[in-house]
Design a protein around this motif. Structure first.
Motif, PDB file in Angstrom:
ATOM      1  N   THR A  89       0.800  -1.236   0.000  1.00 51.49           N
ATOM      2  CA  THR A  89       0.000   0.000   0.000  1.00 51.49           C
ATOM      3  C   THR A  89       0.826   1.276   0.000  1.00 51.49           C
ATOM      4  OG1 THR A  89      -0.155   0.185   2.413  1.00 51.49           O
ATOM      5  CG2 THR A  89      -1.770  -1.241   1.318  1.00 51.49           C
ATOM      6  N   LYS A  90       2.140   1.146   0.142  1.00 50.09           N
ATOM      7  CA  LYS A  90       3.039   2.308   0.214  1.00 50.09           C
ATOM      8  C   LYS A  90       2.723   3.195   1.415  1.00 50.09           C
ATOM      9  CE  LYS A  90       3.426   2.425  -4.830  1.00 50.09           C
ATOM     10  NZ  LYS A  90       3.302   3.240  -6.052  1.00 50.09           N
ATOM     11  N   GLY A  91       2.212   2.590   2.467  1.00 44.88           N
ATOM     12  CA  GLY A  91       1.886   3.335   3.686  1.00 44.88           C
ATOM     13  C   GLY A  91       1.795   2.392   4.868  1.00 44.88           C
ATOM     14  N   LEU A 141     -10.334  -1.693   2.961  1.00 42.93           N
ATOM     15  CA  LEU A 141     -11.348  -1.262   2.007  1.00 42.93           C
ATOM     16  C   LEU A 141     -11.206   0.226   1.705  1.00 42.93           C
ATOM     17  CD1 LEU A 141     -13.796  -2.445   0.475  1.00 42.93           C
ATOM     18  CD2 LEU A 141     -15.236  -1.601   2.337  1.00 42.93           C
ATOM     19  N   LEU A 142     -10.987   1.018   2.723  1.00 42.39           N
ATOM     20  CA  LEU A 142     -10.798   2.462   2.520  1.00 42.39           C
ATOM     21  C   LEU A 142      -9.582   2.739   1.651  1.00 42.39           C
ATOM     22  CD1 LEU A 142     -11.496   3.862   6.114  1.00 42.39           C
ATOM     23  CD2 LEU A 142     -13.030   3.916   4.138  1.00 42.39           C
ATOM     24  N   ILE A 143      -8.550   1.927   1.836  1.00 38.49           N
ATOM     25  CA  ILE A 143      -7.298   2.137   1.095  1.00 38.49           C
ATOM     26  C   ILE A 143      -7.392   1.595  -0.322  1.00 38.49           C
ATOM     27  CG2 ILE A 143      -4.851   1.486   1.011  1.00 38.49           C
ATOM     28  CD1 ILE A 143      -5.078   1.374   4.171  1.00 38.49           C
ATOM     29  N   ALA A 144      -7.882   0.346  -0.453  1.00 48.43           N
ATOM     30  CA  ALA A 144      -7.882  -0.319  -1.758  1.00 48.43           C
ATOM     31  C   ALA A 144      -8.969   0.198  -2.700  1.00 48.43           C
ATOM     32  CB  ALA A 144      -8.045  -1.827  -1.564  1.00 48.43           C
ATOM     33  N   PHE A 239      -7.460  -6.776  -4.689  1.00 50.74           N
ATOM     34  CA  PHE A 239      -7.452  -8.046  -3.963  1.00 50.74           C
ATOM     35  C   PHE A 239      -6.176  -8.204  -3.138  1.00 50.74           C
ATOM     36  CE2 PHE A 239      -6.155 -12.523  -3.756  1.00 50.74           C
ATOM     37  CZ  PHE A 239      -7.211 -13.048  -3.018  1.00 50.74           C
ATOM     38  N   MET A 240      -5.032  -7.856  -3.714  1.00 42.81           N
ATOM     39  CA  MET A 240      -3.764  -8.023  -3.002  1.00 42.81           C
ATOM     40  C   MET A 240      -3.687  -7.107  -1.781  1.00 42.81           C
ATOM     41  SD  MET A 240      -2.342 -10.492  -4.412  1.00 42.81           S
ATOM     42  CE  MET A 240      -1.004 -10.399  -3.218  1.00 42.81           C
ATOM     43  N   LYS A 241      -4.210  -5.893  -1.923  1.00 46.66           N
ATOM     44  CA  LYS A 241      -4.213  -4.976  -0.785  1.00 46.66           C
ATOM     45  C   LYS A 241      -5.124  -5.478   0.328  1.00 46.66           C
ATOM     46  CE  LYS A 241      -3.051  -0.787  -3.374  1.00 46.66           C
ATOM     47  NZ  LYS A 241      -3.497   0.559  -3.826  1.00 46.66           N
TER      48      LYS A 241
END
Length: 364
Positions: A89-91, A141-144, A239-241
């Motif tokens: 996610t780079k975070g 979910l919020l991120i992806a 999906f990966m996130k």
């Protein structure tokens, strides 16, 4: 010319030095060596291990080294989960401490008021894992799906997580006492090694096997390096996130349940307090980029033990608990700066220069 090339290729020390200088593990390895040397000079017996009897008469191993390995158990597990999240996610997820409090509260809720048996403990762990995955997937979910920056997305649960943990047990901080839980958080009779160390070893082994026999590492790194390119190559970034947050949920539940077993109660305000900061630092100290992409899991694991070794060293030096965070911050700043791309570039140049000179000497 051919002789010089041959001499250069036959210099294993120069090649090893060059490879080590460019390795992600150079910073954590050097940091832990410095801590080891410092403690051996300060107190040669710092790493000594003794065999004693504990309060219930079991033969156990004691000493600072055992304390470091034991005390870092929850941090190691959480650092593994944080590494996956950071890479994809780079975070970073700053709510893992709050999520662990929720998982620990569910673990206690299943156990309290019942006759604690092995099947019931397994059920409690399973429920804690499901609950932790659900809350971690909320962040995922919020991120992806909504492309919210990870730290901002997890700030919601960071704020609300511990109150939720408080509500789960009706606003109470119940005790749960059982020889079985004491064994999980302390020592199994007949085994002198603390049980959390054994749990961590098993968890690391399973994680390494998962990475070895699946394409999980490749897919996570591909999404973190270039999401659009990975999508064009058939990898589903969403999906990966979400998957890395499922893994994080398992890590969070194990850490929360393990901590409850250690102390025999759930304190929603203090359980694994500030552990998210240490987990992020473990990832950084381990030589992994906080901007995502390629990761070295061994680096994060070593980084977690470095943080615990530093804490144990400061306690051994009689530093007060209120001052420890300041001292840790100073040391960690130094480690992170030394591990920055600029300083790593200097190490690479020095490694190449030394390797080149050694090769020339061999050629002559």
């Amino acid at each position: 010319m051919a002789d010089k090339s041959l001499a250069k290729s036959k210099n294993p020390f120069a090649e090893a030095l060059k490879n080590f200088a460019s390795s992600q593990l150079i910073i954590p390895v050097v940091a832990i060596l410095i801590l080891v040397i410092f403690n051996l000079i300060r107190d040669p017996s710092f790493f000594s291990i003794a065999i004693t009897k504990n309060n219930i008469g079991n033969t156990v191993l004691t000493g600072n080294l055992i304390s470091i390995l034991n005390g870092a158990s929850e941090l190691v597990i959480l650092a593994i989960g944080m590494t996956f999240v950071t890479s994809a996610t780079k975070g970073q997820d700053i709510s893992i401490g709050a999520s662990a409090a929720i998982a620990g509260s569910m673990f206690v809720k299943i156990l309290r008021g019942n006759n604690i048996t092995v099947p019931l403990i397994l059920l409690a762990v399973f429920v804690a894992i499901l609950v932790a995955i659900a809350f971690c997937l909320f962040n995922g979910l919020l991120i992806a799906k909504f492309n919210i920056q990870p730290m901002i997305a997890s700030l919601i649960l960071f704020t609300a997580g511990r109150p939720i943990a408080y509500w789960i047990n009706g606003g109470a901080t119940p005790n749960i006492e059982s020889p079985l839980l004491g064994a999980l958080g302390g020592f199994i009779p007949g085994i002198p090694i603390p049980t959390p160390i054994i749990i961590v070893i098993v968890f690391i082994a399973l994680t390494m096997l998962l990475l070895k026999f699946t394409n999980l590492r490749l897919y996570i790194q591909a999404v973190g390096i270039n999401e659009k390119a990975s999508k064009q190559n058939g990898i589903n970034p969403v999906f990966m996130k979400l998957l890395v947050f499922v893994i994080l949920g398992v890590c969070v539940a194990l850490a929360g349940s393990m901590n409850v077993c250690r102390i025999g109660l759930i304190n929603h305000e203090k359980i694994l307090l500030d552990i998210e900061m240490d987990a992020i630092l473990a990832v950084a100290i381990g030589g992994n980029s906080l901007g995502g992409g390629k990761f070295k899991l061994a680096g994060s694991i070593i980084g977690a033990y470095i943080i615990q070794a530093l804490t144990t060293t400061l306690y051994a030096m009689k530093v007060s608990s209120t001052d420890i965070k300041a001292y840790k911050a100073i040391v960690i700043i130094i480690i992170v700066v030394v591990g920055s791309p600029v300083v790593k570039g200097w190490f690479k140049k020095i490694g190449k220069m030394v390797s080149s000179k050694l090769s020339k000497v061999e050629a002559k």
